[in-house]
Design an enzyme around this catalytic site. Sequence first.
Site, PDB file in Angstrom:
ATOM      1  N   CYS A   2       0.873  -1.179   0.000  1.00 33.60           N
ATOM      2  CA  CYS A   2       0.000   0.000   0.000  1.00 33.60           C
ATOM      3  C   CYS A   2       0.905   1.223   0.000  1.00 33.60           C
ATOM      4  O   CYS A   2       2.118   1.103   0.116  1.00 33.60           O
ATOM      5  CB  CYS A   2      -0.853   0.043   1.259  1.00 33.60           C
ATOM      6  SG  CYS A   2      -1.843  -1.423   1.527  1.00 33.60           S
ATOM      7  N   ARG A  27       1.584   1.486  -6.023  1.00 36.38           N
ATOM      8  CA  ARG A  27       1.679   0.555  -4.900  1.00 36.38           C
ATOM      9  C   ARG A  27       0.336  -0.102  -4.579  1.00 36.38           C
ATOM     10  O   ARG A  27       0.232  -0.921  -3.677  1.00 36.38           O
ATOM     11  CB  ARG A  27       2.179   1.290  -3.649  1.00 36.38           C
ATOM     12  CG  ARG A  27       3.512   1.962  -3.816  1.00 36.38           C
ATOM     13  CD  ARG A  27       3.945   2.635  -2.532  1.00 36.38           C
ATOM     14  NE  ARG A  27       4.126   1.667  -1.466  1.00 36.38           N
ATOM     15  CZ  ARG A  27       5.208   0.928  -1.306  1.00 36.38           C
ATOM     16  NH1 ARG A  27       6.220   1.073  -2.127  1.00 36.38           N
ATOM     17  NH2 ARG A  27       5.298   0.064  -0.325  1.00 36.38           N
ATOM     18  N   TRP A  73      -3.698  -1.665  -1.355  1.00 31.87           N
ATOM     19  CA  TRP A  73      -3.637  -2.908  -2.132  1.00 31.87           C
ATOM     20  C   TRP A  73      -3.967  -3.977  -1.114  1.00 31.87           C
ATOM     21  O   TRP A  73      -3.135  -4.341  -0.285  1.00 31.87           O
ATOM     22  CB  TRP A  73      -2.232  -3.075  -2.705  1.00 31.87           C
ATOM     23  CG  TRP A  73      -2.034  -4.304  -3.508  1.00 31.87           C
ATOM     24  CD1 TRP A  73      -1.483  -5.489  -3.093  1.00 31.87           C
ATOM     25  CD2 TRP A  73      -2.343  -4.486  -4.886  1.00 31.87           C
ATOM     26  NE1 TRP A  73      -1.447  -6.371  -4.129  1.00 31.87           N
ATOM     27  CE2 TRP A  73      -1.961  -5.794  -5.236  1.00 31.87           C
ATOM     28  CE3 TRP A  73      -2.919  -3.664  -5.858  1.00 31.87           C
ATOM     29  CZ2 TRP A  73      -2.129  -6.306  -6.525  1.00 31.87           C
ATOM     30  CZ3 TRP A  73      -3.083  -4.173  -7.132  1.00 31.87           C
ATOM     31  CH2 TRP A  73      -2.687  -5.469  -7.456  1.00 31.87           C
ATOM     32  N   ASN A  97       1.089   0.441   5.971  1.00 35.80           N
ATOM     33  CA  ASN A  97       1.503  -0.447   4.889  1.00 35.80           C
ATOM     34  C   ASN A  97       2.298  -1.565   5.535  1.00 35.80           C
ATOM     35  O   ASN A  97       3.263  -1.311   6.250  1.00 35.80           O
ATOM     36  CB  ASN A  97       2.382   0.306   3.886  1.00 35.80           C
ATOM     37  CG  ASN A  97       3.060  -0.637   2.907  1.00 35.80           C
ATOM     38  OD1 ASN A  97       2.449  -1.609   2.466  1.00 35.80           O
ATOM     39  ND2 ASN A  97       4.297  -0.352   2.561  1.00 35.80           N
ATOM     40  N   GLY A  98       1.884  -2.812   5.282  1.00 33.41           N
ATOM     41  CA  GLY A  98       2.585  -3.956   5.863  1.00 33.41           C
ATOM     42  C   GLY A  98       1.574  -4.985   6.320  1.00 33.41           C
ATOM     43  O   GLY A  98       0.403  -4.929   5.939  1.00 33.41           O
ATOM     44  N   GLU A 479      10.110 -20.734 -18.527  1.00 36.91           N
ATOM     45  CA  GLU A 479       9.931 -19.333 -18.150  1.00 36.91           C
ATOM     46  C   GLU A 479      11.058 -18.468 -18.719  1.00 36.91           C
ATOM     47  O   GLU A 479      10.830 -17.341 -19.166  1.00 36.91           O
ATOM     48  CB  GLU A 479       9.847 -19.213 -16.621  1.00 36.91           C
ATOM     49  CG  GLU A 479       9.653 -17.807 -16.077  1.00 36.91           C
ATOM     50  CD  GLU A 479       8.407 -17.088 -16.573  1.00 36.91           C
ATOM     51  OE1 GLU A 479       7.561 -17.701 -17.256  1.00 36.91           O
ATOM     52  OE2 GLU A 479       8.282 -15.878 -16.324  1.00 36.91           O
ATOM     53  N   LYS A 483      10.333 -15.360 -21.144  1.00 31.83           N
ATOM     54  CA  LYS A 483      10.772 -13.988 -20.822  1.00 31.83           C
ATOM     55  C   LYS A 483      11.599 -13.419 -21.973  1.00 31.83           C
ATOM     56  O   LYS A 483      11.413 -12.283 -22.379  1.00 31.83           O
ATOM     57  CB  LYS A 483      11.643 -13.954 -19.550  1.00 31.83           C
ATOM     58  CG  LYS A 483      10.969 -14.033 -18.217  1.00 31.83           C
ATOM     59  CD  LYS A 483      10.136 -12.848 -17.821  1.00 31.83           C
ATOM     60  CE  LYS A 483       8.734 -12.962 -18.335  1.00 31.83           C
ATOM     61  NZ  LYS A 483       7.760 -13.614 -17.493  1.00 31.83           N
ATOM     62  N   GLU A 486       9.508 -12.720 -25.168  1.00 36.69           N
ATOM     63  CA  GLU A 486       8.505 -11.696 -24.917  1.00 36.69           C
ATOM     64  C   GLU A 486       9.082 -10.273 -24.963  1.00 36.69           C
ATOM     65  O   GLU A 486       8.464  -9.378 -25.540  1.00 36.69           O
ATOM     66  CB  GLU A 486       7.929 -11.981 -23.521  1.00 36.69           C
ATOM     67  CG  GLU A 486       6.923 -11.009 -23.005  1.00 36.69           C
ATOM     68  CD  GLU A 486       6.455 -11.375 -21.602  1.00 36.69           C
ATOM     69  OE1 GLU A 486       7.162 -12.110 -20.883  1.00 36.69           O
ATOM     70  OE2 GLU A 486       5.379 -10.905 -21.218  1.00 36.69           O
ATOM     71  N   HIS A 502      15.219 -35.997 -29.248  1.00 33.42           N
ATOM     72  CA  HIS A 502      14.056 -36.471 -30.004  1.00 33.42           C
ATOM     73  C   HIS A 502      13.619 -35.457 -31.062  1.00 33.42           C
ATOM     74  O   HIS A 502      12.478 -35.496 -31.528  1.00 33.42           O
ATOM     75  CB  HIS A 502      12.903 -36.783 -29.048  1.00 33.42           C
ATOM     76  CG  HIS A 502      13.252 -37.870 -28.080  1.00 33.42           C
ATOM     77  ND1 HIS A 502      13.461 -39.178 -28.468  1.00 33.42           N
ATOM     78  CD2 HIS A 502      13.488 -37.847 -26.742  1.00 33.42           C
ATOM     79  CE1 HIS A 502      13.784 -39.914 -27.416  1.00 33.42           C
ATOM     80  NE2 HIS A 502      13.806 -39.115 -26.350  1.00 33.42           N
ATOM     81  N   LYS A 601      -0.910  -6.479 -20.303  1.00 34.66           N
ATOM     82  CA  LYS A 601      -0.679  -7.000 -18.956  1.00 34.66           C
ATOM     83  C   LYS A 601      -1.778  -7.983 -18.560  1.00 34.66           C
ATOM     84  O   LYS A 601      -1.525  -8.988 -17.923  1.00 34.66           O
ATOM     85  CB  LYS A 601      -0.621  -5.831 -17.967  1.00 34.66           C
ATOM     86  CG  LYS A 601      -0.265  -6.247 -16.549  1.00 34.66           C
ATOM     87  CD  LYS A 601       1.178  -6.690 -16.451  1.00 34.66           C
ATOM     88  CE  LYS A 601       1.558  -7.247 -15.101  1.00 34.66           C
ATOM     89  NZ  LYS A 601       2.759  -8.109 -15.174  1.00 34.66           N
TER      90      LYS A 601
HETATM   91  O1  M6R Z   1      -2.718 -12.548 -15.064  1.00 32.05           O
HETATM   92  P1  M6R Z   1      -2.339 -13.936 -15.444  1.00 32.05           P
HETATM   93  O2  M6R Z   1      -1.306 -14.533 -14.560  1.00 32.05           O
HETATM   94  O3  M6R Z   1      -3.536 -14.848 -15.562  1.00 32.05           O
HETATM   95  O4  M6R Z   1      -1.715 -13.803 -16.888  1.00 32.05           O
HETATM   96  C1  M6R Z   1      -1.387 -14.924 -17.644  1.00 32.05           C
HETATM   97  C2  M6R Z   1      -0.413 -14.555 -18.725  1.00 32.05           C
HETATM   98  O5  M6R Z   1      -1.007 -13.678 -19.643  1.00 32.05           O
HETATM   99  C3  M6R Z   1       0.847 -13.911 -18.151  1.00 32.05           C
HETATM  100  O6  M6R Z   1       1.419 -14.740 -17.196  1.00 32.05           O
HETATM  101  C4  M6R Z   1       1.893 -13.628 -19.245  1.00 32.05           C
HETATM  102  O7  M6R Z   1       2.329 -14.829 -19.798  1.00 32.05           O
HETATM  103  C5  M6R Z   1       3.046 -12.854 -18.624  1.00 32.05           C
HETATM  104  N1  M6R Z   1       2.705 -11.463 -18.512  1.00 32.05           N
HETATM  105  C6  M6R Z   1       4.306 -13.025 -19.386  1.00 32.05           C
HETATM  106  O8  M6R Z   1       5.365 -12.392 -18.759  1.00 32.05           O
END
Ligand code: M6R
Length: 606
Positions: A2, A27, A73, A97-98, A479, A483, A486, A502, A601
Amino acid sequence: MCGIVGYIGDGDTVTILLESLRRLEYRGYDSAGMAIIDDEGNARIFKIEGEISELESIIPGISSRVGIGHTRWATHGRPTTENAHPHCSGNICVVHNGIIENYQELKDELISEGFVFISDTDTEVLAHLINKYDTGDLRLAVSTALGHVRGSYAIGVLSNEHPDELIAARKDSPLIIGLGKDENFIASDIPAVLKYTNRILYIDNLELISVKQDSVRVFDMEGNPVEKKEHIIEWDLEAAEKAGYPHFMLKEIHEQTRSIHETMTGRLHELEGDVNFEELGLNRNEIRQFQRIEIIACGTSYNAGLLGKYLFEWLAGIHTDVDTGSEFRYSSPVLDPSTLVIAISQSGETADTLAAVHEATSYGCRTLAITNVVGSTIFRDASHTIYTRAGPEIGVAATKSFTSQLVVLYLLAIHFARARSRMDADRARMLLSELRKIPGHVSRILEDAGTIQECASMFVKAENYFFIGRNINYPVALEGALKLKEISYIHAEGYAAGELKHGPLALISKDVPVVAIAPHGHTYDKILSNIKEVTARDASVIAIADCDDCEIRKFADIVIPIPKTDEVLTPLLSSVVVQLLAYYTALELDCSIDKPRNLAKSVTVE
Ligand code: M6R
């Protein structure tokens, strides 16, 4: 996470507090509130479920010289007006906050003494405690109250008995003081005050501050004065919002030392060798009755879910499947009420994951959401929810939300393993105490990020990358590849290392860097063999390995060391390395790191 603010001076208190809160919306922004003392000496409190702009619309023109504000938050209690801060008791108003870890026991005690609670928050106990100990010296009342509290806090305290003073205090949550001319400020972060002053005091743990219009005095919790050095901030506002980092992604990668800690706060019970998930709402008997777990998620959350599968099977001995939300909704799932369906979603709004939750509910399954956003749609749709408490994540690339999802999965797997008598208390204690050390280990990786940056720069011209891992390291390989593609737009594949032969081995050549996730563990010899397979095809190998691993240096071109921890926990550390590798590669390529092309996002459409 927060944001708190406070102001005392001759300025327009309401406007200053609103402006400061706006700068802290990163935040959290699910509810907001403010307490001020008007010129007649009355405390006026305004709270709203919603954003700062909505708070502004309910505050009439009031002249005031002192006030505190909060943008929330939610962690304890839903984002409602009752749960919004400030929380008040008698003359006392508090913004916080905490997380107060022992709030339930304090609350029970205070209720038995006649205090009446109107919110579901942990913070309200602070207001009542300070009120209880207030005998005329506000600073003493705050330090006495804090002496009873376990957990983390940055607080601002206001009393209409003391309109010339604000009290602030800090433990494990950020707090700064802004020094003005005939005015002073408290805030969670520098952007909140930068419009008014660039003279800052950084407050350390267990310090308590008396803030008046013309003085700021800092004390330790025993009441001894503490000398503080004034800092002049040279950043502009935009840089300040990123805390001086060039991108939100880098800031969020660095915040992991804090966010991982927050995810664990109040949940580790080392003494009993168990995990406390108050909000889970499943007792040991119910946990024992599940025959199977089905995990559903998308993107990065799916990769977290895949690690969850390994953990639930390895630690708790419960058969677990993982599926992407987009596939699950059109499959013919074999589900019945003996299956626990776990849906993981940072935003809690991903359409495919939500559809899967509805599908699972129609089969009579219990659904457990793991999400970062309190009050999100998944919270309303699932039968049980656990919050990851990573704080708002602005960069499109998930980083701190991912490691917090992993922490929740570790804790759940340990909790399930204990409930199902698959793990003894000693092993659980050992894992929990190793988990506590993870934030420190992450700090060391961040301090040594130079090697990772050099490595990114060495391979920046590569058109293809491979990330390989075995068993619990395979989700990290996925992952890492996600990353990198992306944010840097370099094609990258995450592969279970044993699968290379394979098919994909045909693609391995001297131009393809291969990142091998290779900490010590039961598959270490296997990944060494896989590394040899690719070096035999002239690939360059970047190995992420234990810091004391000398053997691997014989085979890998570059070794990125991670601190030693229990084998099962290493994904928490190697994840940070792959995040940094992607970040520095994208930085070299001058990509739009926080907003990669074609992505959003939160993906609320199918
Ligand atoms: O909000 P979510 O975790 O459900 O989102 C799922 C994906 O869209 C999300 O994890 C996406 O792959 C990441 N932003 C990638 O870094």
